[in-house]
Motif scaffolding. Structure first.
Motif, PDB file in Angstrom:
ATOM      1  N   GLY A 190     -18.303  43.269  13.654  1.00 55.66           N
ATOM      2  CA  GLY A 190     -17.261  43.462  14.478  1.00 55.66           C
ATOM      3  C   GLY A 190     -16.539  44.905  14.559  1.00 55.66           C
ATOM      4  O   GLY A 190     -15.612  45.276  14.910  1.00 55.66           O
ATOM      5  N   PRO A 195     -19.807  45.440  17.812  1.00 57.77           N
ATOM      6  CA  PRO A 195     -18.633  44.851  18.245  1.00 57.77           C
ATOM      7  C   PRO A 195     -18.876  43.292  18.383  1.00 57.77           C
ATOM      8  O   PRO A 195     -18.022  42.190  18.176  1.00 57.77           O
ATOM      9  CB  PRO A 195     -18.114  45.245  19.655  1.00 57.77           C
ATOM     10  CG  PRO A 195     -19.143  45.695  20.223  1.00 57.77           C
ATOM     11  CD  PRO A 195     -20.040  46.291  19.227  1.00 57.77           C
ATOM     12  N   THR A 196     -20.185  42.713  18.801  1.00 56.03           N
ATOM     13  CA  THR A 196     -20.576  41.466  18.918  1.00 56.03           C
ATOM     14  C   THR A 196     -21.185  41.019  17.806  1.00 56.03           C
ATOM     15  O   THR A 196     -21.488  39.713  17.729  1.00 56.03           O
ATOM     16  CB  THR A 196     -21.562  41.226  20.058  1.00 56.03           C
ATOM     17  OG1 THR A 196     -22.654  42.022  19.807  1.00 56.03           O
ATOM     18  CG2 THR A 196     -20.869  41.674  21.357  1.00 56.03           C
ATOM     19  N   ARG A 197     -21.654  41.672  16.627  1.00 54.47           N
ATOM     20  CA  ARG A 197     -22.085  41.008  15.625  1.00 54.47           C
ATOM     21  C   ARG A 197     -20.906  40.344  14.789  1.00 54.47           C
ATOM     22  O   ARG A 197     -19.601  40.692  14.698  1.00 54.47           O
ATOM     23  CB  ARG A 197     -22.389  42.226  14.655  1.00 54.47           C
ATOM     24  CG  ARG A 197     -22.833  41.573  13.104  1.00 54.47           C
ATOM     25  CD  ARG A 197     -23.686  42.869  12.483  1.00 54.47           C
ATOM     26  NE  ARG A 197     -24.720  43.581  13.107  1.00 54.47           N
ATOM     27  CZ  ARG A 197     -25.417  44.571  12.681  1.00 54.47           C
ATOM     28  NH1 ARG A 197     -24.779  45.412  11.644  1.00 54.47           N
ATOM     29  NH2 ARG A 197     -26.258  45.016  13.459  1.00 54.47           N
ATOM     30  N   LEU A 241     -31.131  41.288  17.980  1.00 52.62           N
ATOM     31  CA  LEU A 241     -30.549  41.161  19.405  1.00 52.62           C
ATOM     32  C   LEU A 241     -31.652  40.628  20.047  1.00 52.62           C
ATOM     33  O   LEU A 241     -32.728  40.613  19.808  1.00 52.62           O
ATOM     34  CB  LEU A 241     -30.151  42.263  19.993  1.00 52.62           C
ATOM     35  CG  LEU A 241     -29.095  43.189  19.341  1.00 52.62           C
ATOM     36  CD1 LEU A 241     -28.763  44.673  19.991  1.00 52.62           C
ATOM     37  CD2 LEU A 241     -28.098  42.426  19.354  1.00 52.62           C
ATOM     38  N   ASN A 247     -29.822  42.669  29.791  1.00 51.34           N
ATOM     39  CA  ASN A 247     -28.877  42.858  28.763  1.00 51.34           C
ATOM     40  C   ASN A 247     -29.086  42.523  27.159  1.00 51.34           C
ATOM     41  O   ASN A 247     -30.077  41.733  27.128  1.00 51.34           O
ATOM     42  CB  ASN A 247     -27.513  41.829  29.106  1.00 51.34           C
ATOM     43  CG  ASN A 247     -26.841  42.236  30.407  1.00 51.34           C
ATOM     44  OD1 ASN A 247     -26.661  43.158  30.772  1.00 51.34           O
ATOM     45  ND2 ASN A 247     -26.792  41.055  31.307  1.00 51.34           N
ATOM     46  N   LEU A 249     -28.079  40.773  24.069  1.00 46.49           N
ATOM     47  CA  LEU A 249     -27.258  40.019  23.582  1.00 46.49           C
ATOM     48  C   LEU A 249     -27.696  39.411  21.952  1.00 46.49           C
ATOM     49  O   LEU A 249     -28.852  39.774  21.714  1.00 46.49           O
ATOM     50  CB  LEU A 249     -27.392  38.484  24.380  1.00 46.49           C
ATOM     51  CG  LEU A 249     -27.026  38.893  25.818  1.00 46.49           C
ATOM     52  CD1 LEU A 249     -26.896  37.386  26.504  1.00 46.49           C
ATOM     53  CD2 LEU A 249     -25.751  39.525  25.940  1.00 46.49           C
ATOM     54  N   GLN A 250     -26.537  38.797  21.122  1.00 41.61           N
ATOM     55  CA  GLN A 250     -26.847  38.561  19.932  1.00 41.61           C
ATOM     56  C   GLN A 250     -27.733  37.453  20.010  1.00 41.61           C
ATOM     57  O   GLN A 250     -28.028  36.553  20.743  1.00 41.61           O
ATOM     58  CB  GLN A 250     -25.794  37.990  19.375  1.00 41.61           C
ATOM     59  CG  GLN A 250     -24.663  39.064  18.894  1.00 41.61           C
ATOM     60  CD  GLN A 250     -25.120  40.023  17.792  1.00 41.61           C
ATOM     61  OE1 GLN A 250     -24.911  41.347  17.864  1.00 41.61           O
ATOM     62  NE2 GLN A 250     -25.892  39.604  16.979  1.00 41.61           N
TER      63      GLN A 250
END
Length: 403
Positions: A190, A195-197, A241, A247, A249-250
């Motif tokens: 975060g 930020p997406t982790r 990722l 893109n 993405l996680q």
């Protein structure tokens, strides 16, 4: 049946398995070694150096090619008490550093190229396992507690074991039930950089095993074990990722997995050589549609003056998880995505050699292993090999003594 022959086979099997840390089979072997030697206390220490090979330049995007390394220290104490009670404790301390595969990007002509995380790994793991066993007549039971700690990971487990020998000790039935609770708090979760982790997650696992061991003759025994595991919770890798339609993405995987593993072991004493042959086969399948085969062969050869040599060869092959791709041109309908090489189709071949010597009650040992993974070693055709497949070398030394 010759008691001398059976004792020789038991001693060979025990000495072959006395050093490894953890696992019910290691505990049983250590206890067997204690019984043979008539010593109430076993102590051992082992240092292990694990080094992954750098990735080839033509398989990477970016300048980072170096990978993971781990230095491990294992300490073990086992004590046989009166009234059929045995206790043991296994402690492992590991320091980990280096880089790991991060994501895969399409290169020229769509060729997958691995992007590494950079030298961002700097962690330490401490794991403790406690075991208490009790023999009552022809029954053996045990309670196992396990604890593992890392900077971003906590794991606590409990397991129960029970076994019963019958038919004049020629047959043994065994069963175990284990539960493990895992908690994750990923580094930099975060944060502005990631930020997406996720910041926090957990999962748990239940495993049930049943086994049967049969003494086939004065020189041979066979064991077969069936294990069912059920995992529930967050099973994705927060540090990876996936490239999806341009893109990043996680990594996203199903939040449940069922596994079935079948392991069969043959132990055969060769009187002419005074040695023991170990043959293992393991079949694995999961509802992620992964199928895997493992074949291992080892030769335990005692030599004069307390020496022993153990050459070993191991072959492994697996198919891919149903949602795995090196990269994704379009998103999946279920939104699962992972390019983790551990979920890809591949095979692996490893060779190892261990030498040990016993003198004045001490046992010194050294072991070297070389491991290579490649699509060519897999069952079936691997159309696109994952560029992040790992090769590694392990060197370890150990010392043990019975008091």
């Amino acid at each position: 049946m010759s008691t001398t022959r059976l004792s020789a086979l038991a001693a060979l099997t025990a000495s072959a398995m006395a050093i490894p840390v953890g696992g019910a089979s290691a505990q049983e072997a250590a206890k067997a070694a204690t019984d043979v030697a008539g010593a109430p206390l076993d102590l051992s220490y082992r240092y292990s150096s694990y080094r992954e090979s750098s990735l080839p330049a033509d398989k990477t995007a970016g300048s980072q090619r170096e990978r993971y390394k781990v230095d491990s220290h294992y300490v073990r104490a086992a004590k046989l008490l009166g009234n059929g009670i045995d206790l043991s404790a296994d402690l492992a301390v590991e320091t980990m550093s280096g880089a790991s595969p991060w994501f895969i990007t399409p290169g020229p002509n769509g060729r997958p190229l691995q992007v590494m995380s950079g030298a961002s790994i700097d962690d330490e793991r401490t794991a403790l396992r406690l075991r208490a066993g009790k023999t009552i007549g022809s029954y053996d039971g045990a309670l196992n507690l396990s604890f593992s700690r890392e900077n971003d990971y906590r794991s606590n487990g409990i397991a129960f074991e029970i076994g019963r020998a019958f038919n004049n000790q020629l047959d043994t039935l065994s069963a175990s039930l284990a539960y493990t609770d895992n908690k994750l708090e990923p580094t930099d979760g975060g944060s502005a950089q990631f930020p997406t982790r996720i910041t926090r997650a957990d999962n748990d696992e239940v495993a049930l095993s049943v086994g049967y061991t049969r003494v086939l003759s004065e020189n041979a025994q066979i064991q077969t074990t069936l294990t069912y595991s059920w995992l529930d919770g967050y099973l994705s890798d927060p540090y990876k990722l996936a490239y999806v339609a341009g893109n990043l993405l996680q990594d996203a995987r199903p939040d449940g997995r069922e596994e079935l593993a079948w392991l069969t072991r043959l132990r055969y004493y060769v009187p002419a050589a005074g040695a023991a042959l170990h043959l293992d086969y393991r079949y694995f399948r999961s509802d992620w549609q992964t199928r895997a085969h493992t074949v291992e062969a080892a030769w335990y050869q005692p030599l004069p003056h307390g020496w022993q040599l153990v050459p070993r060869v191991r072959w492994y092959s697996q198919s891919q998880a149903y949602f795995y791709e090196p990269y994704y041109n379009t998103p999946r309908a279920d939104f699962f995505q992972s390019s983790d090489y551990r979920l890809s189709p591949y095979g692996a071949l490893s060779f190892s050699l261990e030498a040990s010597k016993v003198f004045d009650g001490w046992r010194l040992s050294a072991r070297f292993e070389n491991y290579e993974s490649d699509g060519r070693y897999a069952v079936g055709n691997v159309k696109t090999e994952n560029p992040g497949l790992v090769d590694f070398r392990v060197f370890s030394v150990g010392i043990a003594k019975s008091f």
